[in-house]
Design a protein around this motif. Sequence first.
Motif, PDB file in Angstrom:
ATOM      1  N   LEU A 240      10.327   6.893   4.509  1.00  9.11           N
ATOM      2  CA  LEU A 240      10.731   7.922   5.479  1.00  9.11           C
ATOM      3  C   LEU A 240      11.598   7.324   6.576  1.00  9.11           C
ATOM      4  CD1 LEU A 240       7.469  10.031   5.874  1.00  9.11           C
ATOM      5  CD2 LEU A 240       9.600  10.742   4.791  1.00  9.11           C
ATOM      6  N   ARG A 241      11.199   6.174   7.091  1.00  5.41           N
ATOM      7  CA  ARG A 241      11.983   5.536   8.146  1.00  5.41           C
ATOM      8  C   ARG A 241      13.361   5.130   7.621  1.00  5.41           C
ATOM      9  NH1 ARG A 241       8.434   1.619  10.799  1.00  5.41           N
ATOM     10  NH2 ARG A 241       7.846   3.392  12.086  1.00  5.41           N
ATOM     11  N   TYR A 242      13.393   4.619   6.419  1.00  3.00           N
ATOM     12  CA  TYR A 242      14.654   4.203   5.799  1.00  3.00           C
ATOM     13  C   TYR A 242      15.597   5.387   5.637  1.00  3.00           C
ATOM     14  CZ  TYR A 242      17.804   2.468   2.117  1.00  3.00           C
ATOM     15  OH  TYR A 242      18.902   2.130   1.375  1.00  3.00           O
ATOM     16  N   LEU A 243      15.099   6.487   5.066  1.00  7.30           N
ATOM     17  CA  LEU A 243      15.955   7.648   4.825  1.00  7.30           C
ATOM     18  C   LEU A 243      16.386   8.319   6.120  1.00  7.30           C
ATOM     19  CD1 LEU A 243      14.203   9.264   1.715  1.00  7.30           C
ATOM     20  CD2 LEU A 243      16.348   7.968   1.779  1.00  7.30           C
TER      21      LEU A 243
ATOM     22  N   LEU B 209       5.749   5.499   4.432  1.00  2.00           N
ATOM     23  CA  LEU B 209       6.277   5.496   5.793  1.00  2.00           C
ATOM     24  C   LEU B 209       7.573   4.700   5.879  1.00  2.00           C
ATOM     25  CD1 LEU B 209       2.940   4.996   7.756  1.00  2.00           C
ATOM     26  CD2 LEU B 209       4.305   7.087   7.611  1.00  2.00           C
ATOM     27  N   ARG B 210       7.642   3.611   5.140  1.00  2.04           N
ATOM     28  CA  ARG B 210       8.871   2.814   5.135  1.00  2.04           C
ATOM     29  C   ARG B 210      10.012   3.588   4.506  1.00  2.04           C
ATOM     30  NH1 ARG B 210       7.405  -2.767   2.466  1.00  2.04           N
ATOM     31  NH2 ARG B 210       9.671  -2.999   2.662  1.00  2.04           N
TER      32      ARG B 210
ATOM     33  N   PRO C 223       0.833  -1.209   0.000  1.00  4.55           N
ATOM     34  CA  PRO C 223       0.000   0.000   0.000  1.00  4.55           C
ATOM     35  C   PRO C 223       0.862   1.252   0.000  1.00  4.55           C
ATOM     36  CG  PRO C 223      -0.849  -1.611   1.560  1.00  4.55           C
ATOM     37  CD  PRO C 223       0.464  -2.147   1.073  1.00  4.55           C
ATOM     38  N   ALA C 224       0.403   2.281  -0.738  1.00  5.33           N
ATOM     39  CA  ALA C 224       1.217   3.483  -0.906  1.00  5.33           C
ATOM     40  C   ALA C 224       1.563   4.138   0.426  1.00  5.33           C
ATOM     41  CB  ALA C 224       0.486   4.470  -1.811  1.00  5.33           C
ATOM     42  N   ALA C 225       0.591   4.212   1.330  1.00  2.29           N
ATOM     43  CA  ALA C 225       0.856   4.853   2.618  1.00  2.29           C
ATOM     44  C   ALA C 225       1.924   4.091   3.394  1.00  2.29           C
ATOM     45  CB  ALA C 225      -0.426   4.957   3.436  1.00  2.29           C
TER      46      ALA C 225
END
Length: 247
Positions: free
Chosen positions: A15-18, A12-13, A6-8
């Motif tokens: 953002l957490r990764y970066l 979020l993944r 899912p896009a959301a």
Amino acid sequence: MTRPVPAATAALRVLRYLSARATPAPAARIAGDLGLPRSSAYHLLRAMAAEGFVVHYPEEGTWGIGVAAWEVGQGFPRQEPLARLARVPLARLVDAVGLSGHLAVLHGTDVLYLIEERARGRDRLVSDVGVRLPAHLTASGRAILAGLTPAQVRALYPSPAGLVQRTGRGPTTLGELRTVLAATRRLGHAEEDSEVTEGFASLAVRVAAEPTPAAVALTWRSALDVNPDALLSRLNATAAEIEARLH
């Protein structure tokens, strides 16, 4: 074959990764490390960049965290004054009634617990600091949700899939949730029994805190002989004291 995400969830993944990296990363690496289709990753990154959540460095061909992500991250520090100003009134409440209490704020469809004051000799609860629980099941969450407009509640719960259960109890449709929230507004407080943890009950009242509404609650074993009216009187006085401290 890569399963669709899912896009959301994917955003979020990303953002957490970066945010965990010391330097920006190429889109191909982001896609590979997160298991995303490369074309989907590019579309997602461009959409996130348009909203300011990531930034593209064309000379390096990399992507990093954008200023909008930083702005969202400041929401938690803004809650710190609430927790600091509520701690003493909540501790006084717990000492007065001998039951465990907590302060929580709405975090999406969850409540996020900012303070837990455990009464001496009482059981450890799941509502520890930093824990998130489904708002529609908790007394704290219901106290906050009851202050939202019907449109806001509908936006939070667009489908029954968001109305999860923990013990087999609690609303499973938007109509059932509306009934619970209507009762909460009518009574002026929220309650639950064995919907979060089997054998435990809670009462909560809303705290008018800006920009994030909150709730104070008391929790006890359902088998205990308590006087709900006396507890509510104390809860309302505590909420009023917190509001006075905030304003």
